[in-house]
Design a protein around this motif. Structure first.
Motif, short mmCIF file in Angstrom:
data_model
loop_
_atom_site.label_atom_id
_atom_site.label_comp_id
_atom_site.label_asym_id
_atom_site.label_seq_id
_atom_site.Cartn_x
_atom_site.Cartn_y
_atom_site.Cartn_z
N UNK A 86 -4.01 -32.43 -23.15
CA UNK A 86 -3.81 -33.87 -23.25
C UNK A 86 -2.60 -34.09 -24.15
N UNK A 87 -1.59 -34.74 -23.63
CA UNK A 87 -0.39 -35.00 -24.44
C UNK A 87 -0.48 -36.43 -24.96
N UNK A 88 -0.50 -36.54 -26.27
CA UNK A 88 -0.61 -37.84 -26.93
C UNK A 88 0.77 -38.34 -27.32
N UNK A 89 0.93 -39.66 -27.29
CA UNK A 89 2.18 -40.30 -27.72
C UNK A 89 1.92 -41.05 -29.01
N UNK A 90 2.84 -40.93 -29.93
CA UNK A 90 2.70 -41.60 -31.22
C UNK A 90 3.02 -43.08 -31.09
#
Length: 220
Positions: A86-90
């Motif tokens: 899962x790639x999270x964005x800040x």
């Protein structure tokens, strides 16, 4: 290695890569190979070198089962992929964001007075890109996560590992699950995209097809 050989190897890598819908669950990526894939994500470019991402590698079968009903686009990948990310964005990366101040001054060594002097330039940048809402700022970060994901997928394909990017998920529901598990920090992140890695169960049924360059490229 001469440049023509390098070019052919890379083009062959792109022909090898395809959106793998189902993986061979008996084959696992080695720790060394997966660290290599993650490293290409870490070294990816980002606007202002902000690095607005976090990679959650979901290896727990129980966690994957919790995700499954919230991610219809990953229904076959979740139980079969060797590694699921899962790639999270800040969120909220304005010039005054504490993470950004620390990252660019302490981590990257920019003198604080220089960083502070760039405030007008940042303000102009945000204005030009209409980064004037929380959603716009999140979209800006999310766009950059796709650079990291693309590099990771290409790197994987280059060493014979398959992948599949996915957007078929209930964003609010997955974020709620991640928040309950304490994986979004202090409301610092939001899910951007999912990507699975592993080894294909079977080869694609048809060769890769793309529009010819002449239809998509215009020199002006």
């Amino acid at each position: 290695m001469d440049i023509e050989t390098k070019k052919k190897e890379l083009i062959d890598t792109y022909y090898f890569r395809h959106a793998t819908k189902e993986f061979d669950p008996t084959r696992k990526i080695s720790d060394d190979d997966f660290r290599f894939i993650l490293e290409t994500g870490r070294l990816s470019p980002s606007s202002g070198n902000n690095e607005p991402w976090k990679f959650l590698v979901v290896q727990s079968p129980e966690f994957r089962k919790e995700l499954a009903p919230l991610a219809s686009g990953a229904i076959r990948q979740l139980p079969t992929a060797s590694h699921f990310v899962l790639i999270l964005a800040r969120k909220g990366l304005t010039h005054s964001n504490p993470y950004l101040v620390k990252h660019l001054t302490e981590d990257n060594g920019m003198p604080l007075e220089i960083y502070q002097s760039l405030a007008p330039a940042y303000a102009q940048f945000y204005n030009d890109l209409h980064l004037d809402t929380e959603r716009a700022l999140l979209d800006w970060s999310s766009k950059q996560t796709y650079l990291a994901m693309g590099n990771m997928m290409t790197a994987a394909a280059h060493i014979g590992i398959d992948s599949c990017p996915m957007e078929g998920f209930d964003l609010d529901a997955v974020n709620e699950l991640l928040n309950k598990k304490g994986l979004l920090g202090d409301d610092e992140f939001s899910l951007s995209v999912m990507v699975a890695f592993g080894y294909r169960k079977e080869n694609p049924k048809r060769p890769k097809k793309r529009l010819p360059l002449e239809e998509i490229v215009q020199f002006v």
